[in-house]
Design an enzyme around this catalytic site. Sequence first.
Site, short mmCIF file in Angstrom:
data_model
loop_
_atom_site.label_atom_id
_atom_site.label_comp_id
_atom_site.label_asym_id
_atom_site.label_seq_id
_atom_site.Cartn_x
_atom_site.Cartn_y
_atom_site.Cartn_z
N LYS A 264 0.82 -1.21 0.00
CA LYS A 264 0.00 0.00 0.00
C LYS A 264 0.86 1.27 0.00
O LYS A 264 0.50 2.27 -0.60
CB LYS A 264 -0.95 -0.01 1.20
CG LYS A 264 -2.10 -1.00 1.07
CD LYS A 264 -3.07 -0.87 2.21
CE LYS A 264 -4.32 -1.71 2.00
NZ LYS A 264 -4.06 -3.14 1.87
N GLU B 201 -3.29 6.50 8.09
CA GLU B 201 -3.98 7.54 7.35
C GLU B 201 -4.95 8.28 8.26
O GLU B 201 -5.49 7.70 9.21
CB GLU B 201 -4.79 6.94 6.18
CG GLU B 201 -3.95 6.38 5.06
CD GLU B 201 -4.81 5.79 3.96
OE1 GLU B 201 -6.02 5.59 4.21
OE2 GLU B 201 -4.28 5.53 2.87
N ARG C 163 -6.92 -7.98 -8.73
CA ARG C 163 -7.67 -9.22 -8.93
C ARG C 163 -9.11 -8.89 -9.24
O ARG C 163 -9.52 -7.73 -9.22
CB ARG C 163 -7.61 -10.07 -7.65
CG ARG C 163 -8.07 -9.30 -6.42
CD ARG C 163 -8.22 -10.17 -5.20
NE ARG C 163 -8.35 -9.40 -3.97
CZ ARG C 163 -9.44 -8.79 -3.55
NH1 ARG C 163 -10.53 -8.80 -4.30
NH2 ARG C 163 -9.47 -8.14 -2.40
N HIS D 138 -14.92 -2.86 8.37
CA HIS D 138 -14.17 -2.53 7.16
C HIS D 138 -14.34 -3.57 6.06
O HIS D 138 -13.57 -3.60 5.10
CB HIS D 138 -12.68 -2.34 7.46
CG HIS D 138 -12.42 -1.37 8.56
ND1 HIS D 138 -12.66 -0.03 8.45
CD2 HIS D 138 -11.97 -1.56 9.83
CE1 HIS D 138 -12.36 0.58 9.58
NE2 HIS D 138 -11.95 -0.32 10.44
#
Length: 667
Positions: free
Chosen positions: A116, A200, A292, A235
Amino acid sequence: MFNKILIANRGEIACRVIETAHKMGVRCVAVYSEADVNARHVAMADEAFLLGPAPSNQSYLRHEKIIEIALASGAQAIHPGYGFLSENTEFAEACAENGLVFIGPPASAIAAMGSKSAAKAIMEKAQVPLVPGYHGDDQNPELLKEEAIRCGFPVLLKAIAGGGGKGMRVVNELAEFDEALAAAQRESSNAFGNPDMLIERYLTQPRHVEIQVFCDSHGNGVYLAERDCSVQRRHQKVIEEAPAPGLSDATRKAMGEAAVKAAQAIDYVGAGTVEFLYDVDGSFFFMEMNTRLQVEHPVTEMITGQDLVEWQLRIANGEVLPLSQDQIQITGHALEARIYAEDPDNDFLPATGKLHYLKTPATNSHVRVDTGVLEGDEVSIHYDPMIAKLIVWDQDRSKAINRMVQALEQYRISGVTSNIRFLHALVDAKPFRDAELDTGFIEKHENLLFNTSGLELDKALVLAAGFYLQQAKVVKKSNQDKHSPFSQFKNWRMNKQYQKPLVLVVDDAKHTLEIQHFDEYDEVRVDGRSYQLQSHLSHDKLDAIIDGHCLSVHGALKEGVLDLFYQGEKFNCHQYTAEFEQGDHGSDNSLTAPMNGSMVSVMVSQGDKVSEGQTLVIMEAMKMEHAIKAPHDGIIDAIYFDEGELVSDGAELLAMSAIEAPQESVS
């Protein structure tokens, strides 16, 4: 085109790939664990090979074994599905080294987007807006804490190598940081073999909007509209829809072009999804790219009329994209609901057990069911607890929601706790119908979604009595069922009154029903009130008239336990007998396991003093961690399980004594 492919996955996605491959005339090789020997994907494939025991690291994550099987079976390509090895760089490289086509992007693209932090750097270079945060290599916990303070709370901890909500924690204040970081790192390490985190700023009212992209090996790239996946729990997506409500054409175009540009910057080939956070002011920020096919790809298929698995196979075979950007058309609106074995009213804890009874809505051009299970299959602790994906389409969002509400009412499961009632309440809730969406939707509307019931308890009990009564008539025509409540009624006669009560148990509470039988109806007395009941049972459907109110329910009766299904809800009860007496599973001095799973971490020792809310042990089920906390201040008297041991639902984990407050001395 390939003539044979291997699907390195299980469950509904393996079945989904097999369906398209067979439609294209391609033979399929399945792989399976010992737990999946009778699985649907094994039966659908042309041939199947055993990988090993049930745990994923001994079966579906054994990429050397999978490649060995592919070569031995004559497969020319491997489709990884999603999860497991689908975003594993080493596996993609190993396929290429062994002359096998990996039906997905090149290993270099997986590596670029698999981290990430690296993906953020690529997006920054491509001038895609980023949320403030820390994406560095230095993982010193103190540095991470400093960076969290710099970003400003609340912050989001995310596994660098992760996805699917695993290794992710929202930290609302500094005091929570250390424990949340340790838990996220542990979960990430277990799921992905990498504990590294990025940080973040946590946006408080964002929407999750993602772009479906496809690129071929000839330099072409397109985007197939967007999906809104804002409704999430822990999430993880619960409801997905396409197109995203209220998104302007200009924003859709800007997002789509940015997504394609990002994919082509890393020489991407195949299906990919670029995920954005979309804020209330119309701005959007790059979140991550999944290299994917996504779980929610069917909603894109429904609005575009395209088979994305077929696109994958054709692109992997070296063909050009089937359509150019200006040829892609969007028609209508589609929704997908993920049907899970889990308990929404108990913090969405995963559930296990056998699907004793499973009925799905009829499929047609408006309704689609993607599943990997059949009636009688087992939902185990070893894999994701998804039972199916329910997808609907109609001309606009309002009509599509109506379709989903109806389809959920026709989806009935007994034997395993599911989230169907919760999904029904969610899609039928006015805020959802009004598209008041953000990633905090579930928390914001808890009063509408949890512990709701449109069926009064008394009426539910009367319907249950009707089901038992009608079932007794069926049983009397054959060998009498020992579990029938009427097997004990020595004085039972079809056309006579009887006085013996029927005692039903609902949520551990006993309810005594007094029933009198008359020629045309039964009189059922519940809590001092009488109801006139007429009922007829046909297979699993009970048609009833209660005091003039006509209604129909479906039921599943298994060993005396009855589940009734009515308008998306499930009412559970059983006839009271001594064998159903509930033992004491614990008290204030003991803590029990809330589900089947394994012990990940024991964070206390015998004799320790603990405070209310302190984490005592951590369990894991379906790759998700669950912390067991102290209900009050106390002292740990005993610990009954070690780290790594399997634990059954309801098992006593540890015992603790309350610390009594010191009494004030009287002077």
